[in-house]
Design a protein around this motif. Structure first.
Motif, mmCIF file in Angstrom:
data_model
loop_
_atom_site.group_PDB
_atom_site.id
_atom_site.type_symbol
_atom_site.label_atom_id
_atom_site.label_comp_id
_atom_site.label_asym_id
_atom_site.label_seq_id
_atom_site.Cartn_x
_atom_site.Cartn_y
_atom_site.Cartn_z
ATOM 1 N N MET A 1 37.125 74.658 1.671
ATOM 2 C CA MET A 1 35.849 74.794 2.379
ATOM 3 C C MET A 1 34.834 75.492 1.490
ATOM 4 S SD MET A 1 36.635 75.775 6.342
ATOM 5 C CE MET A 1 37.719 77.147 5.981
ATOM 6 N N ARG A 2 33.588 75.098 1.664
ATOM 7 C CA ARG A 2 32.523 75.770 0.936
ATOM 8 C C ARG A 2 32.484 77.234 1.369
ATOM 9 N NH1 ARG A 2 28.279 74.309 -2.042
ATOM 10 N NH2 ARG A 2 26.445 75.663 -2.108
ATOM 11 N N THR A 3 32.400 78.123 0.380
ATOM 12 C CA THR A 3 32.478 79.551 0.649
ATOM 13 C C THR A 3 31.304 80.274 0.017
ATOM 14 O OG1 THR A 3 34.899 79.453 0.691
ATOM 15 C CG2 THR A 3 33.901 81.621 0.391
ATOM 16 N N SER A 4 30.726 81.190 0.787
ATOM 17 C CA SER A 4 29.642 82.030 0.288
ATOM 18 C C SER A 4 30.013 83.489 0.493
ATOM 19 C CB SER A 4 28.334 81.733 1.024
ATOM 20 O OG SER A 4 27.263 82.499 0.490
ATOM 21 N N ALA A 5 29.651 84.315 -0.469
ATOM 22 C CA ALA A 5 29.867 85.758 -0.367
ATOM 23 C C ALA A 5 28.532 86.462 -0.175
ATOM 24 C CB ALA A 5 30.554 86.288 -1.623
ATOM 25 N N PHE A 6 28.505 87.450 0.709
ATOM 26 C CA PHE A 6 27.309 88.259 0.902
ATOM 27 C C PHE A 6 27.163 89.241 -0.256
ATOM 28 C CE2 PHE A 6 28.362 86.903 5.199
ATOM 29 C CZ PHE A 6 27.124 86.472 5.659
ATOM 30 N N LEU A 7 25.893 89.512 -0.604
ATOM 31 C CA LEU A 7 25.609 90.387 -1.734
ATOM 32 C C LEU A 7 24.233 90.991 -1.551
ATOM 33 C CD1 LEU A 7 27.572 90.737 -4.180
ATOM 34 C CD2 LEU A 7 26.007 89.329 -5.496
ATOM 35 N N TYR A 8 24.044 92.214 -2.075
ATOM 36 C CA TYR A 8 22.724 92.830 -2.156
ATOM 37 C C TYR A 8 22.173 92.624 -3.565
ATOM 38 C CZ TYR A 8 24.508 95.462 1.895
ATOM 39 O OH TYR A 8 25.046 95.825 3.099
ATOM 40 N N PRO A 9 20.866 92.534 -3.720
ATOM 41 C CA PRO A 9 20.315 92.418 -5.080
ATOM 42 C C PRO A 9 20.736 93.560 -5.986
ATOM 43 C CG PRO A 9 18.637 91.808 -3.486
ATOM 44 C CD PRO A 9 19.808 92.341 -2.699
ATOM 45 N N TRP A 10 20.875 94.790 -5.432
ATOM 46 C CA TRP A 10 21.236 95.923 -6.289
ATOM 47 C C TRP A 10 22.677 95.843 -6.789
ATOM 48 C CZ3 TRP A 10 19.585 97.197 -1.104
ATOM 49 C CH2 TRP A 10 20.622 97.463 -0.217
ATOM 50 N N ASP A 11 23.495 94.936 -6.216
ATOM 51 C CA ASP A 11 24.824 94.711 -6.773
ATOM 52 C C ASP A 11 24.758 93.949 -8.096
ATOM 53 O OD1 ASP A 11 26.300 95.840 -4.581
ATOM 54 O OD2 ASP A 11 25.890 94.022 -3.433
ATOM 55 N N VAL A 12 23.645 93.250 -8.321
ATOM 56 C CA VAL A 12 23.514 92.362 -9.478
ATOM 57 C C VAL A 12 22.550 92.923 -10.512
ATOM 58 C CG1 VAL A 12 22.888 90.028 -10.222
ATOM 59 C CG2 VAL A 12 24.001 90.377 -7.995
ATOM 60 N N VAL A 13 21.391 93.415 -10.052
ATOM 61 C CA VAL A 13 20.372 93.910 -10.978
ATOM 62 C C VAL A 13 20.937 95.096 -11.767
ATOM 63 C CG1 VAL A 13 18.092 94.980 -11.166
ATOM 64 C CG2 VAL A 13 18.473 93.120 -9.519
ATOM 65 N N GLY B 1 37.708 74.263 13.907
ATOM 66 C CA GLY B 1 36.452 73.563 13.664
ATOM 67 C C GLY B 1 35.555 74.178 12.622
ATOM 68 N N ALA B 2 35.896 75.362 12.110
ATOM 69 C CA ALA B 2 35.062 75.952 11.055
ATOM 70 C C ALA B 2 35.086 75.052 9.831
ATOM 71 C CB ALA B 2 35.568 77.345 10.698
ATOM 72 N N ASN B 3 33.915 74.843 9.227
ATOM 73 C CA ASN B 3 33.839 73.983 8.045
ATOM 74 C C ASN B 3 33.274 74.683 6.823
ATOM 75 O OD1 ASN B 3 31.067 73.998 8.802
ATOM 76 N ND2 ASN B 3 31.341 72.092 9.972
ATOM 77 N N GLN B 4 32.948 75.972 6.956
ATOM 78 C CA GLN B 4 32.569 76.802 5.824
ATOM 79 C C GLN B 4 33.106 78.214 6.041
ATOM 80 O OE1 GLN B 4 28.550 76.758 4.345
ATOM 81 N NE2 GLN B 4 28.260 74.563 4.675
ATOM 82 N N LEU B 5 33.102 78.999 4.948
ATOM 83 C CA LEU B 5 33.520 80.396 5.018
ATOM 84 C C LEU B 5 32.410 81.309 4.525
ATOM 85 C CD1 LEU B 5 37.154 80.416 3.542
ATOM 86 C CD2 LEU B 5 36.481 80.433 5.952
ATOM 87 N N ARG B 6 32.382 82.512 5.088
ATOM 88 C CA ARG B 6 31.536 83.583 4.585
ATOM 89 C C ARG B 6 32.419 84.813 4.365
ATOM 90 N NH1 ARG B 6 29.135 79.788 4.186
ATOM 91 N NH2 ARG B 6 26.978 79.277 4.707
ATOM 92 N N LEU B 7 32.168 85.505 3.266
ATOM 93 C CA LEU B 7 32.948 86.689 2.918
ATOM 94 C C LEU B 7 32.028 87.899 2.884
ATOM 95 C CD1 LEU B 7 35.053 85.219 -0.035
ATOM 96 C CD2 LEU B 7 35.572 85.168 2.420
ATOM 97 N N TYR B 8 32.330 88.863 3.738
ATOM 98 C CA TYR B 8 31.544 90.086 3.817
ATOM 99 C C TYR B 8 32.428 91.246 3.327
ATOM 100 C CZ TYR B 8 28.513 93.733 5.545
ATOM 101 O OH TYR B 8 27.682 94.820 5.623
ATOM 102 N N HIS B 9 32.119 91.832 2.135
ATOM 103 C CA HIS B 9 30.894 91.710 1.365
ATOM 104 C C HIS B 9 31.326 91.916 -0.061
ATOM 105 C CE1 HIS B 9 27.293 93.479 -0.475
ATOM 106 N NE2 HIS B 9 26.547 93.146 0.557
ATOM 107 N N ALA B 10 30.974 91.041 -0.972
ATOM 108 C CA ALA B 10 31.513 91.087 -2.336
ATOM 109 C C ALA B 10 31.070 92.315 -3.110
ATOM 110 C CB ALA B 10 31.099 89.824 -3.089
ATOM 111 N N GLY B 11 29.932 92.885 -2.768
ATOM 112 C CA GLY B 11 29.478 94.081 -3.457
ATOM 113 C C GLY B 11 30.138 95.355 -2.965
ATOM 114 N N LEU B 12 30.583 95.374 -1.706
ATOM 115 C CA LEU B 12 31.174 96.564 -1.109
ATOM 116 C C LEU B 12 32.685 96.638 -1.300
ATOM 117 C CD1 LEU B 12 29.261 96.486 2.307
ATOM 118 C CD2 LEU B 12 28.730 97.925 0.327
ATOM 119 N N ALA B 13 33.323 95.510 -1.544
ATOM 120 C CA ALA B 13 34.781 95.447 -1.603
ATOM 121 C C ALA B 13 35.322 96.168 -2.831
ATOM 122 C CB ALA B 13 35.237 93.992 -1.613
#
Length: 394
Positions: free
Chosen positions: A1-13, A363-375
């Motif tokens: 399944m298509r998967t997206s992870a939540f992130l804050y900009p300050w995790d990347v910048v 019936g779920a067809n995508q995933l979301r992962l909360y939260h790649a910056g906090l884990a």
């Protein structure tokens, strides 16, 4: 399944390895915060800091001065990340690593707004204001949220958006140093404590044939046993009717449902008008219409006729997932199952593969992962093999 992870900009910048590290997890997408509430967040892998304190609800990009000129309610730009446009800078790095970026926009959750404009806040039956909860029945709040969504969702580099708290907010909220757990408020009592009695809501009740003063008194009377410790009875609509009575419960649910539905229609329409064709719009949602908060209560059939899909809270046991996904099963649209992968915040990354497969069976067809910056590192280490195990073989 298509998967997206939540992130804050300050995790990347400021972290040159962040985008590649995320791509290596096996996700295809990042849901990147563009407008967010106040928070204090750990950044366990960032080379320059370990804690970010976002002191107030803000947009993580420069707001358009022309759009907000002359308006009392307007977003404030962030000041805690050293970037002229933190969202754009993070989005560019993530896109460069092959990840699709969607914006993450928090709407009716804003303590700064309530502090600076008290009349915009939800007022409970006791006269207490909830400064973190803008009342979505108020015309000025609806206009602000619609404008904010259109601007924050459609940042350059975003291919879609996820709108959080696009509906009623209420009592349930971790606000500063929260001290509200002394009395166990069940689902129904939370609803009664989240009913608003501001001037706009009073007028709304009157339009439904309810006297606002009498309704507030009925709410206070209904809650007396709860304060005395005898509990709030059944959950859901049955519990609300038990506490408040069938007719007042039905009337408040009907009116608040209409307010939420029309707001969602207006917000989604505004985002689509500002976006390029094909821009995806999802809402964080719960299938119980009385629910307030980040995952706002919706009518499943209605919301999937308005938005492209929903993001649903699926952390927990099988029964919890079945309750959330069941009303959406068989319906067309994106059904994204949202799992916490932060053990310290109640997540279970060790069982992600099994839990996600269970969500897919519903019936779920995508995933979301909360939260790649906090884990933590161990939490993230469990994610990659779980996602690999969910991929089709052969």
């Amino acid at each position: 399944m298509r998967t997206s992870a939540f992130l804050y900009p300050w995790d990347v910048v400021g972290d040159p390895d962040a985008a590649r590290r995320l791509a290596d997890l096996g996700v295809q997408q990042v849901t990147l915060a563009a407008a967010y509430h106040s928070t204090r967040a750990l950044t366990p892998r960032h080379p320059a800091h370990r804690v970010v304190t976002a002191e107030y609800a803000a947009v993580l990009y420069p707001p358009d001065a022309d759009r907000w000129a002359g308006r009392a309610l307007r977003p404030r730009a962030q000041s805690w990340t050293a970037s002229d446009d933190a969202f754009a800078e993070a989005a560019e790095a993530l896109t460069g690593a092959g990840l699709e970026v969607h914006s993450w926009v928090v709407l009716a959750h804003n303590s700064r707004l309530g502090a600076e404009h008290p009349d915009t806040s939800v007022v409970n039956a006791y006269g207490d204001r909830y400064p973190w909860a803008p009342c979505v029945a108020r015309p000025e709040v609806r206009a602000y949220l619609t404008g904010l969504a259109a601007e924050a969702a459609t940042r350059a580099g975003a291919r879609g958006t996820e709108l959080e708290s696009c509906g009623w907010y209420g009592l349930a909220h971790l606000h500063a140093h929260d001290k509200t757990a002394g009395v166990g408020l069940g689902d129904a009592a939370q609803y009664l404590m989240s009913l608003c009695f501001c001037s706009a809501c009073r007028a709304g009740y009157a339009g439904q044939g309810l006297d606002a003063d009498a309704l507030a008194a009925a709410v206070r009377t209904a809650l007396e046993p709860v304060w005395a410790g005898s509990g709030s009875g059944a959950a859901g609509r049955a519990g609300i009717e038990h506490l408040l009575g069938a007719d007042p419960a039905a009337t408040t649910l009907r009116w608040r449902g209409e307010v939420a539905r029309t707001l969602q229609e207006d917000v989604v329409a505004a985002v689509r008008a500002a976006a390029e064709p094909g821009f995806q719009v999802l809402l964080h949602a719960d299938p119980e219409p009385h629910r307030t908060g980040a995952n706002t209560g919706v009518d499943p059939a209605h919301i999937l006729s308005v938005a492209d899909g929903v993001v649903l809270p699926c952390t927990g046991d099988d029964a919890a997932r079945e309750a959330v996904l069941g009303p959406f099963t068989g319906r067309q649209g994106v059904l994204a199952a949202n799992f916490s992968v932060v053990t310290g915040m109640g997540g279970s990354p060790a069982t992600l593969e099994r839990d996600a497969a269970h969500a897919a069976s519903l019936g779920a067809n995508q995933l979301r992962l909360y939260h790649a910056g906090l884990a933590s590192d161990p939490d993230l280490a469990a994610v990659a093999p779980a996602l690999a195990g969910l991929r089709p073989r052969g």
